[in-house]
Design an enzyme around this catalytic site. Structure first.
Site, short mmCIF file in Angstrom:
data_model
loop_
_atom_site.label_atom_id
_atom_site.label_comp_id
_atom_site.label_asym_id
_atom_site.label_seq_id
_atom_site.Cartn_x
_atom_site.Cartn_y
_atom_site.Cartn_z
N HIS A 96 -9.48 0.92 -1.15
CA HIS A 96 -9.44 1.62 0.13
C HIS A 96 -10.86 1.57 0.71
O HIS A 96 -11.83 1.91 0.02
CB HIS A 96 -9.07 3.09 -0.07
CG HIS A 96 -7.62 3.34 -0.35
ND1 HIS A 96 -6.93 2.73 -1.36
CD2 HIS A 96 -6.73 4.16 0.27
CE1 HIS A 96 -5.67 3.17 -1.34
NE2 HIS A 96 -5.52 4.03 -0.38
N HIS A 128 0.87 -1.19 0.00
CA HIS A 128 0.00 0.00 0.00
C HIS A 128 0.89 1.23 0.00
O HIS A 128 1.25 1.76 1.05
CB HIS A 128 -0.92 -0.03 1.23
CG HIS A 128 -1.92 1.08 1.28
ND1 HIS A 128 -3.09 1.01 2.01
CD2 HIS A 128 -1.93 2.31 0.69
CE1 HIS A 128 -3.76 2.14 1.87
NE2 HIS A 128 -3.08 2.95 1.08
N GLU A 145 -11.15 3.58 6.02
CA GLU A 145 -10.11 4.51 6.47
C GLU A 145 -10.86 5.63 7.22
O GLU A 145 -10.81 5.71 8.44
CB GLU A 145 -9.32 5.07 5.28
CG GLU A 145 -8.23 6.07 5.67
CD GLU A 145 -7.54 6.72 4.45
OE1 GLU A 145 -8.11 6.68 3.34
OE2 GLU A 145 -6.44 7.29 4.63
N HIS A 183 1.30 4.75 -2.60
CA HIS A 183 0.91 5.50 -3.81
C HIS A 183 2.17 6.13 -4.37
O HIS A 183 2.83 6.91 -3.67
CB HIS A 183 -0.09 6.60 -3.44
CG HIS A 183 -1.33 6.08 -2.79
ND1 HIS A 183 -2.50 5.86 -3.48
CD2 HIS A 183 -1.57 5.70 -1.50
CE1 HIS A 183 -3.42 5.39 -2.64
NE2 HIS A 183 -2.88 5.27 -1.44
N ASP A 226 1.74 4.11 2.68
CA ASP A 226 0.69 4.93 2.07
C ASP A 226 1.30 6.06 1.22
O ASP A 226 1.43 5.90 0.00
CB ASP A 226 -0.26 5.49 3.13
CG ASP A 226 -1.64 5.81 2.61
OD1 ASP A 226 -1.91 5.54 1.41
OD2 ASP A 226 -2.48 6.33 3.38
N ASP A 227 1.62 7.18 1.84
CA ASP A 227 2.19 8.34 1.12
C ASP A 227 3.41 8.82 1.92
O ASP A 227 3.37 9.87 2.58
CB ASP A 227 1.14 9.45 1.01
CG ASP A 227 -0.09 8.97 0.28
OD1 ASP A 227 -0.02 8.81 -0.95
OD2 ASP A 227 -1.11 8.73 0.95
N1 ADE Z 1 -4.65 8.61 -2.15
C1 ADE Z 1 -3.41 8.73 -1.66
N2 ADE Z 1 -3.41 8.43 -0.35
C2 ADE Z 1 -4.66 8.09 -0.01
C3 ADE Z 1 -5.30 7.69 1.19
N3 ADE Z 1 -4.63 7.55 2.35
N4 ADE Z 1 -6.61 7.44 1.16
C4 ADE Z 1 -7.29 7.60 0.04
N5 ADE Z 1 -6.76 7.98 -1.12
C5 ADE Z 1 -5.45 8.22 -1.14
ZN ZN Z 2 -3.70 4.77 0.39
#
Ligand code: ADE
Ligand code: ZN
Length: 334
Positions: free
Chosen positions: A194, A14, A197, A16, A275-276
């Site tokens: 997703h 996971h 969350e 991006h 994630d990011d």
């Molecule tokens: N796009 C990038 N990060 C995300 C996240 N945590 N939740 C939903 N969309 C995303």
């Molecule tokens: Zn994500």
């Protein structure tokens, strides 16, 4: 920091690719492409990384990625991630990308996929990391736009292992994309989404039933629904949990309050991911180390998280067995 957490061989499931875009590279590519950023410096941009919820993050995330325009830009972005991932013990990565965030501003689908693919194709040789691409649809765009994106991707079917669903969750339930995901499954792609969350457990049920997902991304709110927990546990549906993301986007107040430990104790197939990472203060090794400390996880729990990452990944059985053997040989202690 917990050295064992970094050394442990792991799959990242996971992440991006646009969320690995570090401020230095954003500025470098902006300059090359003649794009003026609304921030005077790298430090000023980084100082803006204070988020109140998912949407407040997405606003900055989509703004920053507008500097990505050429195949080279996308290739450099993916190479930069893979180089960092290697330092975090990642030996396999399944990498999300958001084609609509680029095609909607005039970048061709081919430009995006060719650039990313040039890094993914060579990742084993260059970084010792096997990697795959997962194409995400933006759930706050229409189902028609998602279907058009799917059509554009069909000629590149071999380069993509699965389709996913991301972006603003609330108000955009998975069932909105039922037909798109049916089509993706018919084309031979796996599906992930997703869910849970910011959205309610009902969205996780929909991801399972309407989108027939192989994994749930995040899914932390599943714990609110005991019947859902039982289903996820009994069907061994993996959850790709992102602890530092959950703190940054205020899904949880503090890492010490993160439900990851309870999820493991409930018998769920939990994995830890970043994630990011350029925005949330850590790559996957930092996520492992931070939860280990905040939740006082034993070395055996970290090894289980690493094993789960390979169990949950879209690799073939011999590759999985080889990676699991590497986990068993690894030194996990602090
Ligand atoms: N796009 C990038 N990060 C995300 C996240 N945590 N939740 C939903 N969309 C995303
Ligand atoms: Zn994500």
């Amino acid at each position: 920091m917990h050295a064992g957490a970094f050394r442990l061989p792991k799959a990242e499931l996971h992440v991006h690719v646009e969320g690995t875009f570090e401020p230095e590279l954003i500025f470098e590519i902006a300059e090359r492409n003649g794009v003026q950023l609304p921030f005077p410096s790298v430090d000023a941009l980084r100082r803006a990384y204070e988020f109140t919820d998912l949407q407040s993050f997405l606003n900055l995330y989509y703004a920053a990625m507008t500097v990505l325009q050429t195949e080279r830009d996308f290739a450099e972005l993916a190479h930069a991630y893979l180089g960092r991932a290697r330092e975090q013990g990642v030996v396999h990565a399944e990498i999300f990308f958001d084609p609509q965030a680029h095609t909607s501003r005039g970048v061709r689908f081919e430009t995006v996929i060719d650039g990313l693919w040039s890094a993914v194709r060579d990742s084993e040789r260059l970084y010792g990391i096997s990697s795959k691409l997962i194409m995400c649809f933006l759930r706050d765009a229409s189902a028609e736009s998602a279907m058009a994106t799917l059509e554009a991707a069909l000629p590149y079917g071999e380069r993509i292992v699965a389709v996913g669903l991301d972006s603003a969750e609330l108000g955009h339930p998975p069932s909105k994309f039922r037909r798109v995901f049916e089509r993706a499954l018919a084309a031979g792609w796996k599906t992930v989404a997703h869910a849970g969350e910011e959205g309610p457990p009902a969205y996780v049920w929909e991801a399972l039933d309407a989108l027939r997902v192989s994994r749930v991304d995040h899914g932390v709110r599943s714990l609110e629904d005991p019947q859902l927990v039982a289903r996820l546990r009994d069907e061994r549906i993996p959850l790709t949990v992102c602890p530092l993301s959950n703190v940054k986007l205020r899904v949880v107040d503090r890492l010490e309050d993160h439900p990851l430990r309870r999820m493991l104790e409930s018998g769920l197939v939990v994995t830890v991911n970043s994630d990011d990472p350029a925005y949330f203060g850590g790559y996957v090794g930092e996520n492992f180390a931070s939860v280990a400390q905040a939740l006082d996880l034993a070395p055996g729990a970290l090894a289980l998280l690493a094993r789960n990452s390979f169990e949950a990944s879209f690799i073939d059985a011999p590759t999985r067995a080889a990676y699991l053997a590497r986990v068993d040989r690894a030194e996990v202690g602090a």
